[in-house]
Design an enzyme around this catalytic site. Sequence first.
Site, short mmCIF file in Angstrom:
data_model
loop_
_atom_site.label_atom_id
_atom_site.label_comp_id
_atom_site.label_asym_id
_atom_site.label_seq_id
_atom_site.Cartn_x
_atom_site.Cartn_y
_atom_site.Cartn_z
CD GLU A 145 -3.36 0.51 1.82
OE1 GLU A 145 -3.42 -0.63 2.32
OE2 GLU A 145 -4.27 1.35 1.94
CD GLU A 160 -4.41 -0.27 8.97
OE1 GLU A 160 -3.69 -1.28 8.86
OE2 GLU A 160 -5.02 0.24 8.01
C1 RAM Z 1 -6.39 1.98 4.64
C2 RAM Z 1 -5.22 2.89 4.71
C3 RAM Z 1 -5.46 4.23 5.33
C4 RAM Z 1 -6.87 4.65 5.32
C5 RAM Z 1 -7.67 3.98 4.26
C6 RAM Z 1 -9.11 4.40 4.20
O1 RAM Z 1 -6.16 1.04 3.64
O2 RAM Z 1 -4.16 2.23 5.32
O3 RAM Z 1 -4.97 4.34 6.63
O4 RAM Z 1 -6.89 6.04 5.12
O5 RAM Z 1 -7.60 2.60 4.37
#
Ligand code: RAM
Length: 890
Positions: free
Chosen positions: A467, A744
């Site tokens: 990503e 996250e």
């Molecule tokens: C995830 C990303 C990010 C977020 C989006 C919507 O895949 O890591 O943190 O902004 O989703």
Amino acid sequence: MTTVSAPRIEHHREPLGIGEARPRMSWTLDDAPEGWQQRAYAITLTRAAGGETVEVVSSEQVLVPWPSRALDSRERVGVRVAVQGIDGTWSASSPPTWLETGLLHPADWSAGPIGLDLDEDPESDARRATLVRSTFRIDGPIAHARLYATAHGLYDAEINGMRVGSDTLSPGWTVYRERLRYYTYDVTTLLGEGDNAIGAWLGDGWYRGRLGWRGGHRNIFGSDLSFLGQLEITYADGRRETVATDDTWRATLSPILRSGIYDGEDYDARQELPGWSTAAFDDTAWLPVSVRDRDPHTLVAPTGPPVRVTEEITPVAVLTSPHGARILDFGQNLVGRVRIRVTGQRGTTVTLRTAEVLQEGELYTRPLRSARSSDAYTLAGHPDGEEWEPRFTFHGFRYAEVAGWPGDLDADVAAGALTARVLHTDLERTGWFACSDPLVEQLHRNVVWGMRGNFVDIPTDCPQRDERVGWTGDIQVFGPTASTLFDVSGMLSGWLRDVEAEQLPDGTVPWFVPVIPSHKVWSPIRPGAAWGDVATLLPWTLYQRFGDEGVLAAQFDSARRWVDRIDAAAGPDRLWDEGFQLGDWLDPAAPPQDPADARTDRYLVATAYFARSARVVADMAVALGREADAERYGILAAEVAAAFRAAHVNPDGTMSSDAQTAYALAIVFDLLADEAQRAAAGARLADLVHAAGNRIATGFVGTPLVCDALTLTGHTAAAYALLQEQGCPSWLYQVVQGATTIWERWDALLPDGSVNPGTMTSFNHYALGAVADWMHRRVAGLAPAAPGYRRIRFAPRPGGGLTHAAAVQLTPTGKPRSPGASSRTHSSSISSSRSARPQSSTSPVSRPKNSDTARTPERCASDDRGHATAGHPVVDRRTTSSGRKRTRRS
Ligand code: RAM
């Protein structure tokens, strides 16, 4: 006696190859007596055509306008500043800063992009990195030489066998079709009279490597690998000669068999071409190059620092997994790559596979999704050993599994043969925090590491999986914290130009910038609250923290167009209550596979952000003297706030979503009718925090706001209870679980120690670390009270059993002294001597683990009531516009 620092040029750490023809200048002052104020400044320019001193009556010292005629390309100018106090006394002149412009006009470029034409499968993930080179003669003594360089793909340039520059992953990632960055290098000392050679390594990088999740795509920005370099040699007698990439250069395959940002690098040292960038090398077996296209109008100079290796870390342990794998533990989740020094048989291959976590003692790579994140080195077999580090990739990792190591790995690790090299945009550190709770200090350290790993040329979501893109929502919420910890002004104002470049004609701001093709959820691009609001809120943050009105002027149109877009989506009722929204993304109560299904209604979030962005555009307009816009967006903001209240706030102050994020938004975005309603909302928020057992109950949207909302409404104890909670989920839960970065998901590691089974489980995502800004502003109590800290608010909110808290902030304005100490429990201190504190850690030295904590904080006022003014140039721009160059209209 007041002394003036060497001036800073725009936001450049090193003003070489700058793109501004009329750069602004800033300086800081030392040893100014209490109460000293600047009446005027004098700028002395040393130009080839002669010297010039311009005196300006003004109290400004941050980003003052260029006082003379515009600069030409390649112009080198010495800039010195002296200041005059209101008593009429002048300081001595500052030391000079030498700035040099890059190539300011498209016509300055004679070079074109060149590279090897290969008959290769463009979809293959095993395309070779290439080399290009050329030779030239120098027939007399030279005065100086510059290389202007960029690439389609990534480049590392060499001259006469020596590496040019200390940057890596250049030219970084911009919206290439409109803005391809070039860097300028002083290469004078690399050249000599006689025969010389220049060359470059070229790798896929972001330009044509695999990018994106669910398999991603290759060749997103182009399929060629090309170097564009212009070497300009100025002889002592004034002649200038140019060696530019053209069809006379030659090219071949490099020993890098494949390289990718996500996948890592494979290198075969048996295929090295010793001396390939020296003049003596025989390149008759190399192939001619072809010349590709690049409009020189799209070549732009950097506004911020490049990516560099800033630190080296040696393993804290060498583990043996239950399956017998040898795993290095670097003790810190970091972003970079491993350098090895190895001795062994020719043809032996050493493989390094990286991961952020272990599970059951084994390397755990599922969170990386499809990122291979492995490097492989095949030895040439030099008896004295060989050294290698991947060139065009980076990994997010704490652990590296080493396979195929020839020799005694434990002994070699002990001898320093395997080192993690930390890389990120080489930003200057500006903010430090310390307090008496070691877990809170560790949380802060984790925020700093999370930021370092995710500021790799662009602000990214994560640095490890497939990503690593510029998600706009993530930096929108983290912007204030980022701006406290590091000087991000140059880097992020550059990235905002990319945001504008990717903005749709109707004003929609993409989910990530630069845009890459992706799943249909994200494409075609639809407007989304909190993500798109980066166009309004990030410029505003940069203005507040760095005092840069230029970023407001540059981004005003982008910001306005975003608000107009929402206005159109919302319609006459002023409620943004339809369409795709991520809302309070990753609320811990949301189901793992539907992180947008939060406790707070997503349209409540959308309308709250609509109101906030309209307000900020109105405020931007005020700062820029755009009266009609100020009025129009001010009215809009008030109407949206009224619609928000009508739709979402009950007469008793409770809200349609009885959830923490809802109250936090209403309070911090100032959407409530009056003090009574605000007090009621604050009380309800504190009750919810209490009822939740102080476990965090907010996602991306609520988390940066919830502690502010509590302190703003007098519920300081509840804010500390949230901050210091250790149960799952909470900030300190991550810390007690051993986190060294911010995760996250609140529970990326579950209480039983296993990894959260969700498909998005990054252990290095800065968004939820946005609380650090509150820690500086409210715990230590040091906050800007006017743009660029022209005035400073000292207002610590002691609590949580802390016996001590401190923050240090390098500000753009000078060296404000904190007013006399009045508290023994809290202290804040400010320092501004940018140059006195050696921040750029480009030298590869390991720092002590606790090196982030605030150092030598002076005790200072802890006035909990209001604004403490700093000792000197404390000016509000609007009220002291005595400068003769002032254009302000307000
Ligand atoms: C995830 C990303 C990010 C977020 C989006 C919507 O895949 O890591 O943190 O902004 O989703």
